[in-house]
Write a protein that holds these residues in place. Structure first.
Motif, PDB file in Angstrom:
ATOM      1  N   THR A 110       0.919  -1.142   0.114  1.00 22.08           N
ATOM      2  CA  THR A 110       0.095   0.163   0.075  1.00 22.08           C
ATOM      3  C   THR A 110       0.752   1.243   0.143  1.00 22.08           C
ATOM      4  OG1 THR A 110      -0.147  -0.132   2.402  1.00 22.08           O
ATOM      5  CG2 THR A 110      -1.761  -1.298   1.289  1.00 22.08           C
ATOM      6  N   ASP A 111       0.557   2.153  -1.067  1.00 21.81           N
ATOM      7  CA  ASP A 111       1.391   3.607  -0.934  1.00 21.81           C
ATOM      8  C   ASP A 111       0.651   4.456  -0.257  1.00 21.81           C
ATOM      9  OD1 ASP A 111       3.118   5.289  -1.637  1.00 21.81           O
ATOM     10  OD2 ASP A 111       2.232   5.825  -3.636  1.00 21.81           O
ATOM     11  N   ASP A 112       0.455   4.153   1.172  1.00 21.47           N
ATOM     12  CA  ASP A 112      -0.448   5.133   2.063  1.00 21.47           C
ATOM     13  C   ASP A 112       0.552   6.515   2.349  1.00 21.47           C
ATOM     14  OD1 ASP A 112       1.987   3.387   3.234  1.00 21.47           O
ATOM     15  OD2 ASP A 112       1.086   4.120   5.289  1.00 21.47           O
ATOM     16  N   VAL A 113      -0.302   7.406   2.677  1.00 23.11           N
ATOM     17  CA  VAL A 113       0.246   8.778   3.019  1.00 23.11           C
ATOM     18  C   VAL A 113       0.752   8.730   4.519  1.00 23.11           C
ATOM     19  CG1 VAL A 113      -0.109  11.248   3.234  1.00 23.11           C
ATOM     20  CG2 VAL A 113      -1.217   9.879   1.353  1.00 23.11           C
ATOM     21  N   ILE A 114       1.958   9.143   4.822  1.00 21.42           N
ATOM     22  CA  ILE A 114       2.535   9.175   6.133  1.00 21.42           C
ATOM     23  C   ILE A 114       2.707  10.707   6.604  1.00 21.42           C
ATOM     24  CG2 ILE A 114       4.629   8.709   7.385  1.00 21.42           C
ATOM     25  CD1 ILE A 114       5.247   6.489   5.555  1.00 21.42           C
ATOM     26  N   SER A 115       2.268  11.003   7.718  1.00 20.75           N
ATOM     27  CA  SER A 115       2.238  12.259   8.471  1.00 20.75           C
ATOM     28  C   SER A 115       3.398  12.589   9.263  1.00 20.75           C
ATOM     29  CB  SER A 115       0.988  12.388   9.358  1.00 20.75           C
ATOM     30  OG  SER A 115      -0.072  12.559   8.715  1.00 20.75           O
ATOM     31  N   THR A 116       4.466  13.137   9.182  1.00 21.57           N
ATOM     32  CA  THR A 116       5.819  13.227   9.575  1.00 21.57           C
ATOM     33  C   THR A 116       6.146  14.737   9.584  1.00 21.57           C
ATOM     34  OG1 THR A 116       8.016  12.266   9.723  1.00 21.57           O
ATOM     35  CG2 THR A 116       7.097  12.923   7.497  1.00 21.57           C
TER      36      THR A 116
END
Length: 380
Positions: free
Chosen positions: A339-345
């Motif tokens: 899965t090419d999920d969106v990461i909050s960082t």
């Protein structure tokens, strides 16, 4: 769609470019381990599954030599380099012996025997390759431990409440391994790939931003190659400057002798003049070279020189970059980015990842040179 990071051409096609220089001896060449077989058997006990997992690295050793060295590193660190040298020699001997038996079998009248020995040699070579990659990975891990920096574990273990944060950052420890000129180029790289601002304040560094997992993986893998390239280019630059100093101290007749042996093309590239005509001219060129900073020096590379400095020299190094990147950013079980999920960082955490990747590439260059001096690595 398969998002596995093991495809180099997808991750960094513009950086698939070989260094032709040998490293300084970055790892101690230890004497033969006394009573190596009996010592090894006594140390294998500590290489348990629990001991291996305590390294907390994205990639775990898969081979018996890798698991053995992992245990040595954790429990008898002072013997680590001795054990590494012994394991590399054993792996080289095992592979060479299998290849020798295969070559001898070609003279045999039995085709089935030839096929058997060829298959054995192929399996042994594959087994040794996996083991050597494990050895290289543990040597890189050791270099990180020397500066008291832990490799970031699998990203899935660093995400809390949907946010990726890496703490402590240890940025200064990752920066201090580079000289000033290299560090300036790394800062430019951070600005290019992350939009990081050198003079940003604390609020900006820790502000929430979002990035896709696959994109972050691409940046990390490309940064490993950039660190590898910077190590190669900076050593080449140092060698060239040393050669210029040597020319300055030699009589003009000896200077022309150096050029006749092809050192011009090797160190200065094919576009320089054939030889200095006088000591005065050589001295002025030396001053010009000394004023040339690393960034300007690299910008002057022709395509062939760029390729020699930036391309990973061995297949084992290529595999290691791919597997480490997959283990870090991929699924914990499959190693794939399913899965090419969106990461909050934050920019601070992304900077930490990039600095680690650049250091990984620099250590990889050292490791590849050392291992290649004992075990014949496959040319990339």
């Amino acid at each position: 769609m398969d998002y596995c990071l093991s495809r180099s051409t997808v991750l960094f096609p513009h950086l698939q470019i070989t260094s032709s220089y040998h490293a300084h001896d970055c790892f101690p060449r230890s004497t033969t381990l006394a009573s190596s077989k009996s010592r090894s058997s006594s140390l294998v006990v500590v290489a348990s599954a629990e001991a291996i997992s305590s390294l907390n690295t994205p990639l775990e050793p898969r081979s018996l030599p890798g698991k053995f060295l992992s245990g040595v590193l954790q429990n008898q660190r002072q013997l680590f380099h001795v054990a590494v040298a012994e394991q590399l020699r054993d792996l080289a001997d095992d592979r060479d012996a299998a290849l020798a038996r295969m070559n001898l079998s070609y003279g045999s009248s039995s085709s089935s025997e030839s096929c058997l020995h060829r298959r054995i040699a192929e399996l042994k070579e594959r087994e040794c390759q996996i083991a050597v990659e494990d050895v290289m990975y543990l040597l890189i891990f050791y270099k990180f431990s020397e500066i008291r920096v832990h490799l970031v574990p699998r990203l899935s273990r660093c995400i809390y409440n949907g946010r990726l944060e890496i703490w402590p950052a240890r940025d200064w420890a990752l920066e201090c391994i580079h000289n000033f000129e290299v560090l300036e180029m790394i800062k430019e790289h951070l600005t290019t790939v992350l939009g990081w601002k050198p003079k940003s304040n604390v609020t900006e560094n820790w502000a929430t931003t979002q990035i896709r997992r696959f994109q972050l993986g691409q940046i990390y893998a490309a940064s490993i190659l950039y660190g590898y390239f910077l190590k190669s280019a900076s050593l080449r630059h140092h060698l060239e400057m040393s050669l210029v100093h040597t020319h300055h101290d030699l009589p003009s007749s000896n200077v022309s002798g150096f050029w006749s042996y092809g050192l011009k093309d090797l160190f200065l590239g094919p576009n320089c003049s054939s030889q200095p005509t006088s000591l005065g001219e050589a001295s002025s060129r030396q001053e010009e070279k000394e004023e040339k900073k690393l960034r300007c020096y690299v910008m002057g590379f022709d395509p062939d020189t760029l390729q020699r400095c930036a391309k990973l020299k061995s297949k084992e190094a290529v595999n290691l970059v791919e597997k480490h990147s997959c283990a870090l950013f991929g699924d914990e079980k499959t190693g794939l980015l399913e899965t090419d999920d969106v990461i909050s960082t934050s920019f601070s955490s992304m900077k930490r990842l990039v600095l680690e990747a650049v250091a990984f590439g620099s250590f990889l260059w050292d490791t590849e040179e050392y291992v290649g001096s004992v075990y014949n690595l496959k040319e990339n």
